[in-house]
Design a protein around this motif. Structure first.
Motif, PDB file in Angstrom:
ATOM      1  N   VAL A  19       0.873  -1.268  -0.089  1.00  0.00           N
ATOM      2  CA  VAL A  19      -0.064   0.112   0.112  1.00  0.00           C
ATOM      3  C   VAL A  19       0.803   1.257  -0.194  1.00  0.00           C
ATOM      4  O   VAL A  19       1.877   1.237   0.611  1.00  0.00           O
ATOM      5  CB  VAL A  19      -0.963   0.100   1.296  1.00  0.00           C
ATOM      6  CG1 VAL A  19      -1.789   1.248   1.434  1.00  0.00           C
ATOM      7  CG2 VAL A  19      -1.837  -1.275   1.271  1.00  0.00           C
ATOM      8  N   GLU A  20       0.769   2.067  -0.754  1.00  0.00           N
ATOM      9  CA  GLU A  20       1.645   3.478  -1.166  1.00  0.00           C
ATOM     10  C   GLU A  20       2.833   3.121  -1.097  1.00  0.00           C
ATOM     11  O   GLU A  20       3.732   3.963  -0.741  1.00  0.00           O
ATOM     12  CB  GLU A  20       1.055   4.268   0.082  1.00  0.00           C
ATOM     13  CG  GLU A  20      -0.350   4.838   0.400  1.00  0.00           C
ATOM     14  CD  GLU A  20      -0.863   5.417  -0.852  1.00  0.00           C
ATOM     15  OE1 GLU A  20      -0.140   6.222  -1.498  1.00  0.00           O
ATOM     16  OE2 GLU A  20      -2.186   5.510  -1.086  1.00  0.00           O
ATOM     17  N   ASP A  21       3.218   1.745  -1.726  1.00  0.00           N
ATOM     18  CA  ASP A  21       4.555   1.564  -1.837  1.00  0.00           C
ATOM     19  C   ASP A  21       5.341   1.595  -0.528  1.00  0.00           C
ATOM     20  O   ASP A  21       6.780   2.020  -0.608  1.00  0.00           O
ATOM     21  CB  ASP A  21       5.324   2.275  -3.186  1.00  0.00           C
ATOM     22  CG  ASP A  21       6.540   1.499  -3.572  1.00  0.00           C
ATOM     23  OD1 ASP A  21       6.613   0.133  -3.636  1.00  0.00           O
ATOM     24  OD2 ASP A  21       7.340   2.284  -4.225  1.00  0.00           O
ATOM     25  N   VAL A  22       4.795   1.202   0.651  1.00  0.00           N
ATOM     26  CA  VAL A  22       5.643   1.417   1.851  1.00  0.00           C
ATOM     27  C   VAL A  22       5.911  -0.136   2.316  1.00  0.00           C
ATOM     28  O   VAL A  22       6.850  -0.664   1.949  1.00  0.00           O
ATOM     29  CB  VAL A  22       4.845   2.249   2.823  1.00  0.00           C
ATOM     30  CG1 VAL A  22       5.553   2.458   4.214  1.00  0.00           C
ATOM     31  CG2 VAL A  22       4.432   3.321   2.239  1.00  0.00           C
ATOM     32  N   ALA A  23       5.082  -0.477   3.100  1.00  0.00           N
ATOM     33  CA  ALA A  23       5.179  -1.771   3.603  1.00  0.00           C
ATOM     34  C   ALA A  23       4.264  -2.856   2.989  1.00  0.00           C
ATOM     35  O   ALA A  23       3.276  -2.586   2.643  1.00  0.00           O
ATOM     36  CB  ALA A  23       4.638  -1.791   5.266  1.00  0.00           C
ATOM     37  N   PRO A  24       4.949  -3.977   2.652  1.00  0.00           N
ATOM     38  CA  PRO A  24       4.409  -5.232   2.184  1.00  0.00           C
ATOM     39  C   PRO A  24       2.990  -5.455   3.049  1.00  0.00           C
ATOM     40  O   PRO A  24       3.345  -5.864   4.234  1.00  0.00           O
ATOM     41  CB  PRO A  24       5.158  -6.361   2.104  1.00  0.00           C
ATOM     42  CG  PRO A  24       6.614  -5.515   2.357  1.00  0.00           C
ATOM     43  CD  PRO A  24       6.196  -4.555   3.099  1.00  0.00           C
ATOM     44  N   LEU A  25       2.077  -5.950   2.441  1.00  0.00           N
ATOM     45  CA  LEU A  25       0.707  -6.332   3.309  1.00  0.00           C
ATOM     46  C   LEU A  25       0.798  -7.825   3.167  1.00  0.00           C
ATOM     47  O   LEU A  25       0.488  -8.511   4.127  1.00  0.00           O
ATOM     48  CB  LEU A  25      -0.631  -6.046   2.526  1.00  0.00           C
ATOM     49  CG  LEU A  25      -0.922  -4.633   2.618  1.00  0.00           C
ATOM     50  CD1 LEU A  25      -2.310  -4.112   1.862  1.00  0.00           C
ATOM     51  CD2 LEU A  25      -1.253  -4.015   4.141  1.00  0.00           C
ATOM     52  N   GLU A  26       1.060  -8.582   1.993  1.00  0.00           N
ATOM     53  CA  GLU A  26       1.205  -9.813   1.713  1.00  0.00           C
ATOM     54  C   GLU A  26       2.244 -10.236   0.892  1.00  0.00           C
ATOM     55  O   GLU A  26       2.651  -9.560   0.183  1.00  0.00           O
ATOM     56  CB  GLU A  26      -0.035 -10.314   1.243  1.00  0.00           C
ATOM     57  CG  GLU A  26      -1.395 -10.038   1.905  1.00  0.00           C
ATOM     58  CD  GLU A  26      -1.712 -10.828   3.122  1.00  0.00           C
ATOM     59  OE1 GLU A  26      -1.100 -12.154   3.134  1.00  0.00           O
ATOM     60  OE2 GLU A  26      -2.316 -10.693   3.998  1.00  0.00           O
TER      61      GLU A  26
END
Length: 65
Positions: A19-26
């Motif tokens: 999300v928003e090229d920040v932290a990986p969700l999955e």
């Protein structure tokens, strides 16, 4: 507008949805699975955009929801 990305890890052995090229969700073992998950997230959180990168970290496609 939220922005989601599908990107490979350093070696392109796994794929991340961010999300928003920040932290990986999955994390996924195949690009196709990561794209499916990214599309679902983007559709659920409209208006949004999904940016898909290839195994060479180059932008491949942009989908708007």
């Amino acid at each position: 507008m939220k922005e989601y990305t599908v990107t490979p890890n350093k070696d392109a052995t796994t794929w991340f949805v961010k999300v928003e090229d920040v932290a990986p969700l999955e994390e996924y073992d195949k690009q196709s699975k990561a794209i499916e998950a990214g599309e679902k997230l983007a559709q659920e959180n409209q208006p949004s955009r999904l940016i898909i990168f290839d195994e060479y970290h180059k932008q491949q496609e942009i989908k708007t929801f």
